[in-house]
Design an enzyme around this catalytic site. Sequence first.
Site, PDB file in Angstrom:
ATOM      1  N   LYS A 167      26.045  81.811  12.851  1.00 44.66           N
ATOM      2  CA  LYS A 167      26.392  81.701  14.785  1.00 44.66           C
ATOM      3  C   LYS A 167      26.602  83.136  15.075  1.00 44.66           C
ATOM      4  O   LYS A 167      26.375  84.025  14.208  1.00 44.66           O
ATOM      5  CB  LYS A 167      27.605  80.693  14.978  1.00 44.66           C
ATOM      6  CG  LYS A 167      27.256  79.761  15.010  1.00 44.66           C
ATOM      7  CD  LYS A 167      28.293  79.146  15.959  1.00 44.66           C
ATOM      8  CE  LYS A 167      28.081  77.764  16.396  1.00 44.66           C
ATOM      9  NZ  LYS A 167      29.329  76.954  17.010  1.00 44.66           N
ATOM     10  N   ARG A 171      31.472  72.492   9.760  1.00 46.94           N
ATOM     11  CA  ARG A 171      29.702  71.918   9.639  1.00 46.94           C
ATOM     12  C   ARG A 171      28.414  73.107   9.461  1.00 46.94           C
ATOM     13  O   ARG A 171      29.132  73.934   9.818  1.00 46.94           O
ATOM     14  CB  ARG A 171      29.513  72.101  11.141  1.00 46.94           C
ATOM     15  CG  ARG A 171      28.650  71.213  11.935  1.00 46.94           C
ATOM     16  CD  ARG A 171      28.746  71.131  13.008  1.00 46.94           C
ATOM     17  NE  ARG A 171      27.181  70.572  13.807  1.00 46.94           N
ATOM     18  CZ  ARG A 171      26.269  70.880  14.028  1.00 46.94           C
ATOM     19  NH1 ARG A 171      26.113  72.618  14.124  1.00 46.94           N
ATOM     20  NH2 ARG A 171      25.021  70.721  15.129  1.00 46.94           N
TER      21      ARG A 171
END
Length: 305
Positions: free
Chosen positions: A239, A273
């Site tokens: 991210k 995840r």
Amino acid sequence: MSSPLSFGWPIRRRYRHRTWDPGRGPRWQWGARTFVMGIVNATDDSFSGDGVADRPDDARALARALVADGVDIIDVGGASSRPGAAPTPVAVERQRAVRVIEAVRDELDRLDADVPISVDTTWAAVAAPALDTGATVVNDITGLRLDPQLAPLVAQRRAAAVVMHNQRGRPHTDLVADVTAGLETSLQICADAGISTDRIVVDPGFGFGFGVAQNLEMMRRLPELWSLELPMLIGTSRKSTIGAVTHAPVDDRLLGTAATIAAAICAGIDIVRVHDAYHMTQAIRMTDAIVRAGRSQLGEAGEFG
């Protein structure tokens, strides 16, 4: 004496006896180890550039690789959730997700792999055919707050659910207070729909409406969220916060992602995840060996008992 690396664990004792049924394979024993959710983007505009939309053979190959790398569940999403992404029409999302889930399910059956599939969607119109096709978990980035039909569907199908707090479009006050309030709203929706607590995993929503400083604060304050007394998933993989800190492009955030995962495990996280499953499972196993090592030796009286 509590180790600095185990600061998230004392609260976790409150639900360590619980298990989770992901709908395929054995039940998961919370606290035994960190579980891994591998990502399959059934899109053509994923922020990480790894979408397999309309390429079922690529989806099968990715499923094979994820199983070989040791993931515990495969998460398939047919719409990009990156900031600024154009909304995906529900019909397009449904077609993408179902086609890829079919391919992944066929490959898992061929491999005789007891790996469940989750569908990453906010819409009942996508979740229903996905569950028909072989998914057994619904992973909703809006915490079941967008589509009023989704929670009743999850309850009716007795699916498991991952409910995430999403701060996008909401005023920010205090990070933990915001996340807790959002998740409590989602949990009330679950309760009203008849979704039992033992089928729910919560996600604090790293990167969803929070800036870099707030995302880093979230990582530091994860132990405060154990007041919910529910298993927790986090998704930090590749991210933009990692890019902002390391100045690395999206395809070079492996080490930054591993650092966030290690920190999350030290805080007691249950599921991570990830995109890069091979490398991340190694980081997870090493961190688990450090953080959870005393559990079997110390037993009930020990720090991890």
